[in-house]
Design a protein around this motif. Structure first.
Motif, mmCIF file in Angstrom:
data_model
loop_
_atom_site.group_PDB
_atom_site.id
_atom_site.type_symbol
_atom_site.label_atom_id
_atom_site.label_comp_id
_atom_site.label_asym_id
_atom_site.label_seq_id
_atom_site.Cartn_x
_atom_site.Cartn_y
_atom_site.Cartn_z
ATOM 1 N N TYR A 89 32.549 27.512 30.198
ATOM 2 C CA TYR A 89 32.080 26.511 31.158
ATOM 3 C C TYR A 89 30.581 26.291 30.969
ATOM 4 O O TYR A 89 29.804 27.247 30.958
ATOM 5 C CB TYR A 89 32.381 26.974 32.576
ATOM 6 C CG TYR A 89 33.871 27.179 32.787
ATOM 7 C CD1 TYR A 89 34.707 26.088 32.999
ATOM 8 C CD2 TYR A 89 34.444 28.443 32.702
ATOM 9 C CE1 TYR A 89 36.074 26.252 33.152
ATOM 10 C CE2 TYR A 89 35.813 28.616 32.857
ATOM 11 C CZ TYR A 89 36.619 27.523 33.085
ATOM 12 O OH TYR A 89 37.976 27.690 33.227
ATOM 13 N N ARG A 98 36.187 39.149 38.265
ATOM 14 C CA ARG A 98 35.488 39.326 39.531
ATOM 15 C C ARG A 98 34.870 40.705 39.523
ATOM 16 O O ARG A 98 35.389 41.630 38.923
ATOM 17 C CB ARG A 98 36.450 39.171 40.712
ATOM 18 C CG ARG A 98 36.843 37.758 40.892
ATOM 19 C CD ARG A 98 36.976 37.232 42.282
ATOM 20 N NE ARG A 98 36.018 37.588 43.289
ATOM 21 C CZ ARG A 98 35.136 36.735 43.813
ATOM 22 N NH1 ARG A 98 35.032 35.516 43.342
ATOM 23 N NH2 ARG A 98 34.350 37.104 44.794
ATOM 24 N N LYS A 139 45.472 33.267 44.598
ATOM 25 C CA LYS A 139 45.496 33.989 43.333
ATOM 26 C C LYS A 139 46.199 35.314 43.618
ATOM 27 O O LYS A 139 45.799 36.009 44.549
ATOM 28 C CB LYS A 139 44.077 34.242 42.837
ATOM 29 C CG LYS A 139 43.251 32.961 42.756
ATOM 30 C CD LYS A 139 41.756 33.257 42.858
ATOM 31 C CE LYS A 139 40.955 32.007 43.081
ATOM 32 N NZ LYS A 139 40.682 31.716 44.512
ATOM 33 N N ILE A 185 43.326 25.801 36.173
ATOM 34 C CA ILE A 185 42.410 26.878 35.772
ATOM 35 C C ILE A 185 43.256 28.033 35.246
ATOM 36 O O ILE A 185 44.121 28.561 35.970
ATOM 37 C CB ILE A 185 41.568 27.352 36.971
ATOM 38 C CG1 ILE A 185 40.599 26.247 37.387
ATOM 39 C CG2 ILE A 185 40.812 28.636 36.636
ATOM 40 C CD1 ILE A 185 39.856 26.525 38.683
ATOM 41 N N GLU A 230 31.387 28.427 47.520
ATOM 42 C CA GLU A 230 29.944 28.545 47.721
ATOM 43 C C GLU A 230 29.171 27.490 46.941
ATOM 44 O O GLU A 230 28.150 26.997 47.394
ATOM 45 C CB GLU A 230 29.445 29.922 47.266
ATOM 46 C CG GLU A 230 29.897 31.093 48.127
ATOM 47 C CD GLU A 230 31.242 31.666 47.680
ATOM 48 O OE1 GLU A 230 31.923 31.029 46.840
ATOM 49 O OE2 GLU A 230 31.606 32.751 48.169
ATOM 50 N N TYR A 273 34.802 25.274 36.647
ATOM 51 C CA TYR A 273 34.536 26.569 37.283
ATOM 52 C C TYR A 273 33.791 26.280 38.592
ATOM 53 O O TYR A 273 32.644 25.826 38.571
ATOM 54 C CB TYR A 273 33.713 27.424 36.318
ATOM 55 C CG TYR A 273 33.185 28.718 36.886
ATOM 56 C CD1 TYR A 273 33.872 29.431 37.863
ATOM 57 C CD2 TYR A 273 31.985 29.256 36.410
ATOM 58 C CE1 TYR A 273 33.383 30.617 38.372
ATOM 59 C CE2 TYR A 273 31.487 30.452 36.902
ATOM 60 C CZ TYR A 273 32.184 31.116 37.886
ATOM 61 O OH TYR A 273 31.691 32.288 38.391
ATOM 62 N N SER A 331 41.203 36.707 46.100
ATOM 63 C CA SER A 331 40.593 37.147 44.849
ATOM 64 C C SER A 331 39.563 38.227 45.106
ATOM 65 O O SER A 331 39.588 39.283 44.519
ATOM 66 C CB SER A 331 39.972 35.976 44.103
ATOM 67 O OG SER A 331 39.047 35.309 44.928
ATOM 68 N N THR A 352 41.619 30.579 33.281
ATOM 69 C CA THR A 352 40.710 31.611 32.775
ATOM 70 C C THR A 352 40.591 32.716 33.826
ATOM 71 O O THR A 352 41.084 32.574 34.933
ATOM 72 C CB THR A 352 39.323 31.000 32.458
ATOM 73 O OG1 THR A 352 38.959 30.123 33.531
ATOM 74 C CG2 THR A 352 39.363 30.219 31.184
HETATM 75 P P1 AMP Z 1 37.487 30.305 46.265
HETATM 76 O O1 AMP Z 1 36.094 30.057 46.761
HETATM 77 O O2 AMP Z 1 38.356 31.042 47.203
HETATM 78 O O3 AMP Z 1 38.138 29.071 45.745
HETATM 79 O O4 AMP Z 1 37.376 31.232 44.975
HETATM 80 C C1 AMP Z 1 36.354 30.997 44.015
HETATM 81 C C2 AMP Z 1 36.531 32.004 42.920
HETATM 82 O O5 AMP Z 1 37.658 31.629 42.110
HETATM 83 C C3 AMP Z 1 35.364 32.046 41.941
HETATM 84 O O6 AMP Z 1 34.264 32.792 42.411
HETATM 85 C C4 AMP Z 1 36.052 32.691 40.740
HETATM 86 O O7 AMP Z 1 36.176 34.081 40.924
HETATM 87 C C5 AMP Z 1 37.425 32.032 40.770
HETATM 88 N N1 AMP Z 1 37.383 30.822 39.888
HETATM 89 C C6 AMP Z 1 37.059 29.562 40.215
HETATM 90 N N2 AMP Z 1 37.090 28.749 39.141
HETATM 91 C C7 AMP Z 1 37.440 29.532 38.087
HETATM 92 C C8 AMP Z 1 37.639 29.299 36.690
HETATM 93 N N3 AMP Z 1 37.527 28.081 36.146
HETATM 94 N N4 AMP Z 1 37.993 30.361 35.914
HETATM 95 C C9 AMP Z 1 38.158 31.594 36.457
HETATM 96 N N5 AMP Z 1 37.989 31.870 37.758
HETATM 97 C C10 AMP Z 1 37.628 30.860 38.567
#
Ligand code: AMP
Length: 582
Positions: free
Chosen positions: A348, A417, A547, A300, A330, A326, A99, A302
């Motif tokens: 959220y 993002r 993603k 998810i 981190e 969400y 992502s 969104t």
């Molecule tokens: P990762 O740490 O690789 O799982 O990616 C986390 C990232 O996934 C977040 O910073 C978001 O950009 C995206 N993400 C996680 N939860 C959601 C959500 N409910 N809706 C949209 N994007 C999400």
């Protein structure tokens, strides 16, 4: 509201309390983190041992992963956690790397695991409140856990979900609603071969079809991937069910044992029922047909996952689509408190006890950083987090919009993002711009009975002027011979609609200056995006967190697409130009 147990009522009271005391809780969280981390090498250089909030805001810089990376790598290589975090680091999460760009190593500790459990419990309560009997029966949940590797210091590095599932805390206190409520034995989740794992997940789901009350995955792309996979493999699965024998290519022994038990023995009657359902020309409504007791679909959908909503609605028909929490590697951020809202309206609600949150306004001309309690309705912000594992004022890279408040807890819509942009000249097209433009164009496909299965793009700059190339995988609603279904004029019009939907600067450079060439759509063969996913998972990405990258940067990934192009279409008119920009 549904009838709730005493424990559920008590859990919801905790939620009320948390969301009513946001300022106080956020201040306490920051105090706790700063007191614990005051003597770390990182914070000492800015705060000299103080845990004062004002000093923190004044002295500690906003950082990206690159700022923390040297400290994280030192811990991974054997130095004490204390250089960055007062709490012992127990492992690292690998981010998906699909992502936001490159894969990162994020420090984890026991507090992360506790927070995960807390958020998952809240989600469960919210579902209990809104969906009668959501916990009855079993869930078909497509979950994939990758094996952990070890850093030179011996700490485990794995995907966050794997870390959680393998942590002592989860092993010793599994939530009562887990595992026994899944159609897949754990061996399938832990199987290292994604294809075998997916096959077994779906096969067990089919065998237990009468017990399934929910169909879910982490991200929507995985669920869509799962149904596409089923379209390819249902005949083989039915033959396994008919004979009671699992296909030979499932070689993972733990999977074989556990799935053979689920199969039980020959079941020709079930095989015929499933074959009758799958044999239909159109797979519209396939989920409730295969799993007739399903109450909702959960994943998810969104942000960049929003493009999968039409397909999920197609497969799920009228089933509610519930977007999960969400979260990230981190930190944990928010819960979807209104699970039955329209997919487009999902927001959220931030949980103030998860981490300390700050926000940089976006597009306002004022970049004064604000606390969680001070965000304003309707405004856009970039999210900054200070977590319990050594990340202080860390740019998560996500842009959010405030849509409302639950008590005093702000609710956010996920916008995009931060860094995903496409540019071939001086314009900057964001992921959100691109998604909106593609959504507008796909309306035109309806007349040809085609849907967009997935897409990505590439900035073609090796010729001048550069132009946008979009790779589209299409799916016929009734007929899968895409070449027969697509009409040149419709596809050319799609190119034009996308250009017309992009921002004013793009249109000006394209129409007035000629600095951007005509936008191109390259239609790729069916299964291309599965191959792209296989490419990325072979590079180390985890299917559960995968993603589809919105913009392709590596030449190898581009080759996967290029080798499967079936037809190309170019925009044939210039988009309008705003007079103010002339
Ligand atoms: P990762 O740490 O690789 O799982 O990616 C986390 C990232 O996934 C977040 O910073 C978001 O950009 C995206 N993400 C996680 N939860 C959601 C959500 N409910 N809706 C949209 N994007 C999400």
């Amino acid at each position: 509201m549904n009838n709730l147990t005493k424990e559920e009522e008590a859990g919801l009271a905790v939620l009320e309390n948390l969301t009513s005391n946001v300022k106080q809780i956020q201040d306490e969280v920051l105090k706790e983190i700063l007191t614990c981390d005051a003597n770390t090498e990182y914070l000492r250089s800015f705060l000299h041992g103080s845990s004062d909030k004002d000093l923190f805001k004044k002295n500690v810089p906003i950082g990206t992963y690159e700022d923390f990376k040297p400290y994280i790598e030192r811990v991974a290589n054997g130095e004490s956690s204390e250089i960055i975090s007062g709490r012992p680091i127990t492992g690292f999460a690998l981010t998906s790397g699909t992502s936001g760009g490159k894969q990162k190593l994020i420090p984890l500790n026991n507090k992360y695991v506790e927070n995960a459990r807390f958020l998952s419990d809240i989600r469960y309560l919210v579902l209990s409140k809104h969906i009668e009997g959501h916990n009855k029966g079993k869930g078909l949940h497509l979950l994939f856990l990758k094996p952990a590797s070890k850093t030179p210091s011996g700490l485990p590095a794995s995907y966050a979900t794997t870390h959680l599932m393998k942590s002592d805390y989860f092993v010793k206190n599994p939530p009562s609603y887990w595992d026994t409520s899944s159609t897949s034995p754990s061996e399938i989740k832990f199987c290292h071969d994604t294809k075998q794992s997916l096959y077994c997940h779906l096969l067990c789901g089919l065998v237990m079809r009468d017990e399934v009350t929910r169909v879910s995955s982490g991200f929507a792309s995985v669920l869509v991937q799962g149904i596409t996979f089923l379209e390819k493999f249902w005949k083989e699965m039915c033959s396994n069910i008919r004979s009671g024998q699992l296909s030979d290519w499932i070689t993972n022994l733990s999977c074989r044992d556990s799935v053979s038990k689920v199969l039980g023995g020959p079941n020709p009657q079930l095989a015929v029922t499933i074959e009758d359902i799958c044999n239909q020309k159109s797979w519209k409504c396939i989920i409730p047909q295969l799993w007739p007791r399903t109450k909702f679909i959960e994943c998810i959908f969104t942000g960049q996952m929003a493009q999968h909503i039409p397909l999920l609605e197609f497969y799920g028909n009228d089933l509610p689509l519930v977007s999960r929490n969400y979260v990230s590697s981190e930190a944990f951020f928010g819960v979807n408190l209104n699970p039955l809202c329209k997919p487009q309206d999902v927001s959220y609600t931030f949980m103030p006890n998860m981490s300390y949150f700050e926000f940089i306004p976006v597009g306002e001309g004022d970049d004064t950083i604000v606390d969680l309690v001070n965000v304003k309705l309707g405004r856009y912000y970039e999210l900054i987090v200070t977590n319990y594992a050594g990340l202080h004022r860390y740019r998560v890279g996500d842009i959010l919009q405030v849509t409302g408040f639950y008590n005093s807890a702000p609710q956010f819509r996920f916008i995009r993002r931060q860094n995903v942009v496409l540019s071939v000249y001086l314009e900057a097209t964001t992921e959100e711009d691109l998604l909106n433009a593609v959504t507008n164009a796909t309306q035109l496909l309806k007349s040809s009975d085609i849907m967009l299965r997935d897409f990505t793009c590439y900035p073609h700059i090796s010729t001048v002027p550069g132009h946008y190339v979009l790779y589209w995988e299409l799916k016929g609603n009734k007929n899968d011979d895409i070449i027969e279904l697509i009409e040149t004029n419709v596809m050319v019009e799609c190119c034009s609609v996308i250009e017309e939907s992009l921002d004013a600067l793009y249109r000006k450079f394209r129409s007035k200056d000629g600095s951007i060439g005509a936008l191109e759509i390259r239609v790729v063969q069916r299964g291309t995006f599965d191959s792209l996913m296989e490419y990325f998972t072979a590079q180390g990405a985890c299917l559960g967190q995968y993603k589809t990258p919105r913009c392709i940067k590596s030449s190898e990934a581009l080759e996967v697409l290029e080798n499967r192009v079936m037809a190309c279409f170019f925009s044939d008119k210039l988009p309008h130009v705003d007079t103010t920009l002339c």
